[in-house]
Design an enzyme around this catalytic site. Structure first.
Site, PDB file in Angstrom:
ATOM      1  N   LYS A 117       0.829  -1.214   0.000  1.00 10.23           N
ATOM      2  CA  LYS A 117       0.000   0.000   0.000  1.00 10.23           C
ATOM      3  C   LYS A 117       0.856   1.253   0.000  1.00 10.23           C
ATOM      4  CE  LYS A 117      -4.354  -1.859   1.360  1.00 10.23           C
ATOM      5  NZ  LYS A 117      -5.570  -1.877   2.139  1.00 10.23           N
ATOM      6  N   LYS A 201      -5.633 -10.048  -6.563  1.00  7.12           N
ATOM      7  CA  LYS A 201      -6.853 -10.361  -5.805  1.00  7.12           C
ATOM      8  C   LYS A 201      -7.967  -9.375  -6.147  1.00  7.12           C
ATOM      9  CE  LYS A 201      -7.004  -7.786  -1.544  1.00  7.12           C
ATOM     10  NZ  LYS A 201      -7.784  -7.702  -0.355  1.00  7.12           N
ATOM     11  N   LYS A 204     -11.442  -3.876  -3.499  1.00  4.25           N
ATOM     12  CA  LYS A 204     -12.317  -2.704  -3.628  1.00  4.25           C
ATOM     13  C   LYS A 204     -11.643  -1.604  -4.417  1.00  4.25           C
ATOM     14  CE  LYS A 204     -14.333  -3.428   0.898  1.00  4.25           C
ATOM     15  NZ  LYS A 204     -13.709  -3.299   2.205  1.00  4.25           N
TER      16      LYS A 204
HETATM   17  P1  ATP Z   1      -9.053  -3.823  -0.382  1.00  4.73           P
HETATM   18  O1  ATP Z   1      -9.911  -4.449  -1.424  1.00  4.73           O
HETATM   19  O2  ATP Z   1      -9.047  -2.349  -0.381  1.00  4.73           O
HETATM   20  O3  ATP Z   1      -7.700  -4.482  -0.254  1.00  4.73           O
HETATM   21  P2  ATP Z   1     -10.265  -5.520   1.329  1.00  4.73           P
HETATM   22  O4  ATP Z   1     -11.562  -5.753   0.639  1.00  4.73           O
HETATM   23  O5  ATP Z   1      -9.203  -6.540   1.282  1.00  4.73           O
HETATM   24  O6  ATP Z   1      -9.777  -4.123   0.933  1.00  4.73           O
HETATM   25  P3  ATP Z   1     -11.572  -5.516   3.815  1.00  4.73           P
HETATM   26  O7  ATP Z   1     -12.813  -4.962   3.292  1.00  4.73           O
HETATM   27  O8  ATP Z   1     -11.293  -5.043   5.180  1.00  4.73           O
HETATM   28  O9  ATP Z   1     -10.414  -5.193   2.880  1.00  4.73           O
HETATM   29  O10 ATP Z   1     -11.551  -7.109   3.744  1.00  4.73           O
HETATM   30  C1  ATP Z   1     -12.481  -7.831   4.433  1.00  4.73           C
HETATM   31  C2  ATP Z   1     -12.288  -9.311   4.368  1.00  4.73           C
HETATM   32  O11 ATP Z   1     -12.426  -9.796   3.026  1.00  4.73           O
HETATM   33  C3  ATP Z   1     -10.917  -9.798   4.845  1.00  4.73           C
HETATM   34  O12 ATP Z   1     -11.106 -10.947   5.657  1.00  4.73           O
HETATM   35  C4  ATP Z   1     -10.198 -10.145   3.577  1.00  4.73           C
HETATM   36  O13 ATP Z   1      -9.239 -11.153   3.773  1.00  4.73           O
HETATM   37  C5  ATP Z   1     -11.331 -10.645   2.716  1.00  4.73           C
HETATM   38  N1  ATP Z   1     -11.031 -10.485   1.289  1.00  4.73           N
HETATM   39  C6  ATP Z   1     -10.808  -9.315   0.644  1.00  4.73           C
HETATM   40  N2  ATP Z   1     -10.569  -9.529  -0.670  1.00  4.73           N
HETATM   41  C7  ATP Z   1     -10.647 -10.881  -0.846  1.00  4.73           C
HETATM   42  C8  ATP Z   1     -10.507 -11.737  -1.996  1.00  4.73           C
HETATM   43  N3  ATP Z   1     -10.255 -11.235  -3.190  1.00  4.73           N
HETATM   44  N4  ATP Z   1     -10.650 -13.070  -1.828  1.00  4.73           N
HETATM   45  C9  ATP Z   1     -10.930 -13.585  -0.596  1.00  4.73           C
HETATM   46  N5  ATP Z   1     -11.075 -12.838   0.518  1.00  4.73           N
HETATM   47  C10 ATP Z   1     -10.946 -11.498   0.404  1.00  4.73           C
END
Ligand code: ATP
Ligand code: LTN
Length: 337
Positions: A117, A201, A204
């Site tokens: 990040k 991955k 968001k």
């Molecule tokens: P960003 O997308 O900005 O990195 P994020 O979506 O990872 O944010 P959070 O919203 O806090 O961040 O994530 C919430 C949960 O979703 C966490 O447990 C994370 O591990 C899971 N998660 C996020 N993206 C994935 C993915 N692509 N596949 C599986 N699990 C995910």
């Protein structure tokens, strides 16, 4: 009769967008719902973590409520689980300071998410908050004496840091200072990939075309899946290295239908990528339809949502203040009451 106390689960999701995405759902939220019958669950909208990306205040306020509504729509049951907003329980930030004082600077510098990040925002945009993010996350977990932490694969290193800090506290101040937590990562859905770049991955902050948001309308979902990047060749086979795009679609298909990938692959023998995509689009649309409707219903009744969050705040605080008091006492701080 014996009454064995249940183990506790804790997890959180940041309110960083209006809608969660399929990765959040399959990697985390769905596990949260499944754990509710076996564990004492505490789930949080982690708004303090979201401050590390400097959100617009009005948007943040909206997103906190929208994120809580989506937890409920996915099946988090406020009669079984505690659902609350992180910033409303001050013990999270209080414990963060204590943990800051036992976390190595080098240790925090090694967090890969921080490195990724901070590389994206550049030196001038990196705040102390971004650096301290994993310590706040450790405080979230330790302040509830959580035994398990259901998350996606990308959070493994952060949960590992929480474990290390808990073990360190127990060594320094005696056993029983902190509960040592463990990550619960369901392998099949631990990492859902971006539909346009199946080596990254689903996130968001990724490009819209690569993401399926849980609140997307059926037309958008269908379009995104149909234009997902697939690989050369036309055979539907499970080969994450050579065919990451197809493997991602198969993983999503398998997670949503609870059918083994091998079974799906054999059903699609002799069929084309297009068949797989249109069937998957329908599965996603039908899975998300009731979710979208329920979220809209919840958001149209602010009184109900506020009541649930208020009750959650009180229940969370009752646990967190006790645990914080215990840990702070071991550090040698005077009791506040
Ligand atoms: P960003 O997308 O900005 O990195 P994020 O979506 O990872 O944010 P959070 O919203 O806090 O961040 O994530 C919430 C949960 O979703 C966490 O447990 C994370 O591990 C899971 N998660 C996020 N993206 C994935 C993915 N692509 N596949 C599986 N699990 C995910
Ligand atoms: N950093 C996590 C969100 C998060 C979390 C937590 C997850 C904050 N605090 C405590 C589990 C337990 C992420 O997914 N980005």
């Amino acid at each position: 009769m014996f009454c064995v106390p249940r183990l506790r689960a804790f997890s959180g999701i940041q309110p960083t967008s209006n809608s969660l995405h399929l990765g959040n759902y399959l990697g985390a939220l769905r596990q949260w719902v499944r754990l509710q019958d076996a564990y004492d669950c505490v789930y949080s909208v982690v708004d303090l973590h979201a401050l590390t990306v400097a959100p617009d205040p009005a948007a943040l306020r909206e997103r906190v409520r929208a994120t809580a509504a989506q937890f409920l729509a996915a099946g988090v049951d406020p009669d079984k689980s505690v659902l609350f907003v992180q910033s409303q329980v001050p013990e999270h930030t209080q414990l963060t300071w204590l943990l800051n004082c036992v976390t190595g600077f080098g240790e925090a510098s090694r967090m890969t998410q921080f490195k990724d990040k901070s590389a994206k925002v550049g030196d001038r945009g990196v705040t102390v908050g971004l650096f301290d993010y994993p310590v706040l996350m450790a405080a979230d977990i330790l302040v509830y004496d959580a035994h398990v932490v259901p998350v996606g694969e990308d959070q493994r290193q952060h949960v590992e840091l929480s474990r290390d800090l808990a073990i360190r506290l127990n060594k320094r101040f005696g056993e029983g200072t902190a509960q040592v937590p463990e990550a619960v990562i369901v392998k099949a859905a631990a990492k859902i990939y971006d539909l346009q770049d199946p080596t990254a991955k689903m996130s968001k902050t990724g490009q819209a075309a690569g993401i399926i948001e849980l609140l997307d309308d059926p037309k958008t979902i269908t379009k995104r899946i149909k234009s997902a990047v697939t690989d050369s060749g036309s055979q539907i086979t499970w080969d994450p290295d050579a065919k990451p795009g197809v493997a991602n679609l198969l993983a999503i298909y398998s997670a949503l239908t609870d059918r083994a990938v091998s079974q799906i692959v054999s059903d699609y023998q002799g069929k084309l990528y297009g068949h797989l995509k249109s069937d998957l689009a329908e599965i996603v649309v039908e899975t998300l339809r009731p979710f979208r409707e329920r979220t809209a219903e919840l958001l149209s009744d602010p009184g109900l949502l506020d009541g649930i969050l208020e009750q959650g705040r009180e229940r969370a605080r009752a646990i967190a203040s006790g645990v914080y008091g215990r840990i702070a006492g071991r550090f040698g701080l005077l009791a506040t009451r």
